[in-house]
Write a protein that holds these residues in place. Structure first.
Motif, PDB file in Angstrom:
ATOM      1  N   LYS A  52     108.526 -11.037  43.273  1.00 51.15           N
ATOM      2  CA  LYS A  52     108.453 -12.553  42.943  1.00 51.15           C
ATOM      3  C   LYS A  52     109.428 -12.992  42.179  1.00 51.15           C
ATOM      4  O   LYS A  52     109.914 -13.811  42.379  1.00 51.15           O
ATOM      5  CB  LYS A  52     106.889 -12.408  42.222  1.00 51.15           C
ATOM      6  CG  LYS A  52     105.860 -12.267  43.132  1.00 51.15           C
ATOM      7  CD  LYS A  52     104.396 -12.991  42.342  1.00 51.15           C
ATOM      8  CE  LYS A  52     104.093 -11.582  41.013  1.00 51.15           C
ATOM      9  NZ  LYS A  52     103.457 -10.008  41.982  1.00 51.15           N
ATOM     10  N   SER A  53     109.832 -11.971  41.481  1.00 59.99           N
ATOM     11  CA  SER A  53     111.313 -12.639  40.615  1.00 59.99           C
ATOM     12  C   SER A  53     112.326 -12.863  41.821  1.00 59.99           C
ATOM     13  O   SER A  53     112.670 -14.017  40.656  1.00 59.99           O
ATOM     14  CB  SER A  53     111.377 -11.090  39.564  1.00 59.99           C
ATOM     15  OG  SER A  53     110.330 -10.909  39.048  1.00 59.99           O
ATOM     16  N   LEU A  56     111.309 -16.575  42.704  1.00 57.42           N
ATOM     17  CA  LEU A  56     111.303 -17.374  42.063  1.00 57.42           C
ATOM     18  C   LEU A  56     113.206 -17.512  41.852  1.00 57.42           C
ATOM     19  O   LEU A  56     113.417 -19.005  41.611  1.00 57.42           O
ATOM     20  CB  LEU A  56     111.295 -17.405  40.642  1.00 57.42           C
ATOM     21  CG  LEU A  56     111.375 -18.634  39.745  1.00 57.42           C
ATOM     22  CD1 LEU A  56     110.914 -19.258  40.188  1.00 57.42           C
ATOM     23  CD2 LEU A  56     110.802 -17.615  38.181  1.00 57.42           C
ATOM     24  N   ILE A  74     112.300 -20.323  32.726  1.00 59.56           N
ATOM     25  CA  ILE A  74     111.430 -18.420  33.418  1.00 59.56           C
ATOM     26  C   ILE A  74     109.700 -18.120  32.132  1.00 59.56           C
ATOM     27  O   ILE A  74     111.399 -17.641  30.426  1.00 59.56           O
ATOM     28  CB  ILE A  74     111.834 -17.993  33.774  1.00 59.56           C
ATOM     29  CG1 ILE A  74     114.031 -18.382  34.138  1.00 59.56           C
ATOM     30  CG2 ILE A  74     110.835 -16.827  34.307  1.00 59.56           C
ATOM     31  CD1 ILE A  74     112.581 -19.169  36.224  1.00 59.56           C
ATOM     32  N   VAL A  76     107.256 -15.511  30.502  1.00 62.10           N
ATOM     33  CA  VAL A  76     106.975 -14.512  31.169  1.00 62.10           C
ATOM     34  C   VAL A  76     106.317 -14.070  29.671  1.00 62.10           C
ATOM     35  O   VAL A  76     106.272 -13.897  28.581  1.00 62.10           O
ATOM     36  CB  VAL A  76     107.804 -13.104  31.011  1.00 62.10           C
ATOM     37  CG1 VAL A  76     108.633 -13.502  32.352  1.00 62.10           C
ATOM     38  CG2 VAL A  76     108.726 -13.024  29.673  1.00 62.10           C
ATOM     39  N   SER A  84     113.649  -8.699  34.365  1.00 61.71           N
ATOM     40  CA  SER A  84     113.131  -9.213  36.091  1.00 61.71           C
ATOM     41  C   SER A  84     114.013 -10.170  35.968  1.00 61.71           C
ATOM     42  O   SER A  84     114.599 -10.469  36.822  1.00 61.71           O
ATOM     43  CB  SER A  84     111.724  -9.618  35.869  1.00 61.71           C
ATOM     44  OG  SER A  84     110.949  -7.854  35.594  1.00 61.71           O
ATOM     45  N   ALA A 158     108.996 -22.191  35.191  1.00 60.19           N
ATOM     46  CA  ALA A 158     108.108 -21.067  35.574  1.00 60.19           C
ATOM     47  C   ALA A 158     107.503 -19.898  35.199  1.00 60.19           C
ATOM     48  O   ALA A 158     107.568 -19.446  34.353  1.00 60.19           O
ATOM     49  CB  ALA A 158     109.249 -20.169  36.843  1.00 60.19           C
ATOM     50  N   ASP A 160     105.265 -16.563  35.222  1.00 57.18           N
ATOM     51  CA  ASP A 160     105.058 -15.255  35.264  1.00 57.18           C
ATOM     52  C   ASP A 160     103.975 -14.766  35.010  1.00 57.18           C
ATOM     53  O   ASP A 160     103.783 -14.535  33.817  1.00 57.18           O
ATOM     54  CB  ASP A 160     106.418 -14.008  35.082  1.00 57.18           C
ATOM     55  CG  ASP A 160     106.457 -12.887  35.984  1.00 57.18           C
ATOM     56  OD1 ASP A 160     105.336 -13.266  37.058  1.00 57.18           O
ATOM     57  OD2 ASP A 160     106.820 -11.744  35.874  1.00 57.18           O
ATOM     58  N   GLU A 161     103.122 -14.144  35.309  1.00 56.01           N
ATOM     59  CA  GLU A 161     102.421 -13.284  35.851  1.00 56.01           C
ATOM     60  C   GLU A 161     101.100 -14.455  35.603  1.00 56.01           C
ATOM     61  O   GLU A 161     100.873 -14.358  34.193  1.00 56.01           O
ATOM     62  CB  GLU A 161     102.212 -12.163  34.455  1.00 56.01           C
ATOM     63  CG  GLU A 161     103.136 -11.289  34.409  1.00 56.01           C
ATOM     64  CD  GLU A 161     102.625  -9.966  35.480  1.00 56.01           C
ATOM     65  OE1 GLU A 161     101.706 -10.430  35.899  1.00 56.01           O
ATOM     66  OE2 GLU A 161     103.351  -9.663  36.159  1.00 56.01           O
ATOM     67  N   MET A 191     102.800 -17.324  39.140  1.00 59.60           N
ATOM     68  CA  MET A 191     103.698 -16.095  40.177  1.00 59.60           C
ATOM     69  C   MET A 191     102.224 -14.935  39.717  1.00 59.60           C
ATOM     70  O   MET A 191     102.108 -14.841  37.920  1.00 59.60           O
ATOM     71  CB  MET A 191     104.716 -15.478  40.066  1.00 59.60           C
ATOM     72  CG  MET A 191     106.122 -16.759  39.952  1.00 59.60           C
ATOM     73  SD  MET A 191     107.522 -15.410  40.493  1.00 59.60           S
ATOM     74  CE  MET A 191     108.037 -16.072  38.602  1.00 59.60           C
ATOM     75  N   THR A 192     101.372 -14.291  39.870  1.00 65.41           N
ATOM     76  CA  THR A 192     100.576 -14.004  39.895  1.00 65.41           C
ATOM     77  C   THR A 192     100.779 -12.890  40.909  1.00 65.41           C
ATOM     78  O   THR A 192     100.408 -12.490  42.111  1.00 65.41           O
ATOM     79  CB  THR A 192      99.298 -14.130  39.471  1.00 65.41           C
ATOM     80  OG1 THR A 192      98.367 -13.286  38.894  1.00 65.41           O
ATOM     81  CG2 THR A 192      98.816 -15.134  40.336  1.00 65.41           C
ATOM     82  N   GLY A 351     104.542  -6.363  35.333  1.00 69.11           N
ATOM     83  CA  GLY A 351     105.832  -6.827  34.947  1.00 69.11           C
ATOM     84  C   GLY A 351     106.794  -5.571  35.163  1.00 69.11           C
ATOM     85  O   GLY A 351     107.962  -5.548  35.367  1.00 69.11           O
TER      86      GLY A 351
END
Length: 429
Positions: A52-53, A56, A74, A76, A84, A158, A160-161, A191-192, A351
């Motif tokens: 996923k990273s 992106l 980004i 996180v 990542s 973006a 993440d998680e 993203m997950t 992650g």
């Protein structure tokens, strides 16, 4: 001697399809996501280790170069995940640009807490001509509180998680994202690996979720398409007394292992996490000191082999940061001998990328299926000569003399049910 543990086992074809890259250097999941790169709101549901990273990175570079966006931010959940998004020479594999983050804009590597100076740094970034910043959810929340949603117009955010987001009004990140969607002047990529929360709260309000175009890549596609990993075992081991006295019956020191010890407030904990770690280390062999370069504990087993153990439980922040930095060292990413065992409490879950991990060993029940997904994901990376991975849950055996026997049995059933559900996810996804 290592005890045989009752388990369910899932076998995969191992046909290598999920690791093959196209002419742009994209694996199948990344290619699928990149095809939707023009969407303003994009939700990527894809398991741990599926890439996923990097997906992106491809999408963000296109949005910056071809879709007129000014910057990419980004976000996180914790600092360790920031690695990542380190620099990647994507052009070496066929893409038209490389991924680069100026060191000063990876705020996950900056000293200090998530508020204060890091928020001011994000503000400076918004006024700069640089393109990419990486920060924690917390820093981003504080920054939106301080600068307002309009400051982020024409930018990519973006997240993440993404399961950390909640539609509950008390969830600040969720509230901010709702504001961004209503203003409709940013692009959002979410993203997950698990689009559900352990507390059963909705991740997004229905009207907000309907705005997202969804890319789904299943566990089955991911694991069936690996080159090396062909089997995943999910097992349970019931113990009585102190888990620290039982753990070596299921911990095989010849396997690359992440051990997650129980939360200090849980029933399984002895209430002294430091002594628990010391007990595990002493049971493995004779302590030889610590590696001055990495901070890893060196333990000589009876066989003569010296284990390199990363202790992420130590309360000394300086020591823990040193160990965490050594685990993130990009130069060691493909070095199987860099570390043998990682002992963690709240870290090394989502992650956390250690491709060599063969065994995720978790002490105590986890009532959150999301957490179980994340922990199992630590072991389901594909790596040379790694054909089997396993997840073991050490569960306290209910004692009929306890007043809380009903609670104990329910907790045990939840752990087993959650683990069995994970197996069903792998089979039918």
């Amino acid at each position: 001697m290592t005890k045989i543990i009752p388990s369910v086992s899932v076998a995969y074809a191992g046909n290598g399809s999920s690791t093959k890259s196209n002419e742009l250097g994209m694996r199948p999941m990344q290619e699928r996501a990149y095809e939707r790169r023009g969407e303003q709101y994009l939700l990527i549901k894809s398991p741990p280790a599926s890439g996923k990273s990097r997906a992106l990175m491809f999408i963000a570079l296109d949005k910056l170069q071809n879709q007129g966006l000014k910057q990419a931010i980004i976000v996180v959940p914790e600092r360790s995940i920031g690695s990542s998004f380190n620099d990647e020479p994507l052009s070496q594999f066929g893409f038209w640009a490389d991924w680069h983050v100026e060191p000063k804009w990876n705020l996950c590597n900056a000293p200090g807490n998530d508020n204060g100076g890091k928020v001011q740094s994000l503000g400076a970034f918004l006024k700069s001509g640089d393109k990419v910043l990486v920060c924690t959810h917390a820093t981003f929340r504080f920054a939106v509180d301080q600068f307002g949603v309009a400051a982020f117009d024409d930018r990519l955010i973006a997240v993440d998680e993404f399961h950390h987001v909640s539609a509950n009004p008390d969830n600040r990140l969720g509230a901010h994202l709702g504001e961004f969607i209503r203003r409709d002047k940013t692009h959002i990529v979410a993203m997950t690996g698990s689009y559900f929360r352990g507390d059963a709260e909705a991740v997004l309000a229905p009207e907000d979720e309907s705005r997202f175009d969804t890319v789904t890549y299943t566990y089955y596609e991911q694991l069936n398409g690996y080159e090396y990993l062909k089997q995943l075992d999910i097992g349970y081991y019931f113990y009585s007394g102190s888990y620290a006295d039982e753990i070596l019956k299921v911990l095989d020191p010849t396997e690359k292992t992440i051990v997650h010890i129980p939360n200090v407030n849980s029933r399984e904990s002895t209430k002294d996490k430091i002594k628990e770690v010391e007990h595990i280390i002493e049971a493995l062999g004779d302590w030889q000191g610590s590696d001055p370069a990495t901070g890893f504990q060196l333990v000589k087993m009876p066989s003569g082999k010296v284990l390199r153990i990363a202790d992420l439980v130590d309360d000394d922040q300086t020591k823990r940061d040193k160990v965490a930095a050594a685990l993130k060292d990009p130069a060691q990413k493909n070095n199987r001998d860099h570390v043998d065992i990682i002992i963690a409490l709240g870290m090394a879950k989502e992650g956390f990328d250690w491709i060599w991990c063969e065994h995720a060993l978790t002490v105590g029940y986890r009532s959150s299926l999301t957490e179980i997904v994340q922990i199992i994901g630590r072991a389901t990376r594909d790596a040379p000569d790694k054909t089997r991975a396993r997840f073991t849950n050490l569960i306290a055996e209910p004692d009929a003399s306890e007043q809380a026997v009903t609670e104990a049995i329910n907790d045990t059933l939840k752990a087993i049910a959650a683990s069995l559900l994970m197996e069903q996810v792998f089979v039918v996804a």
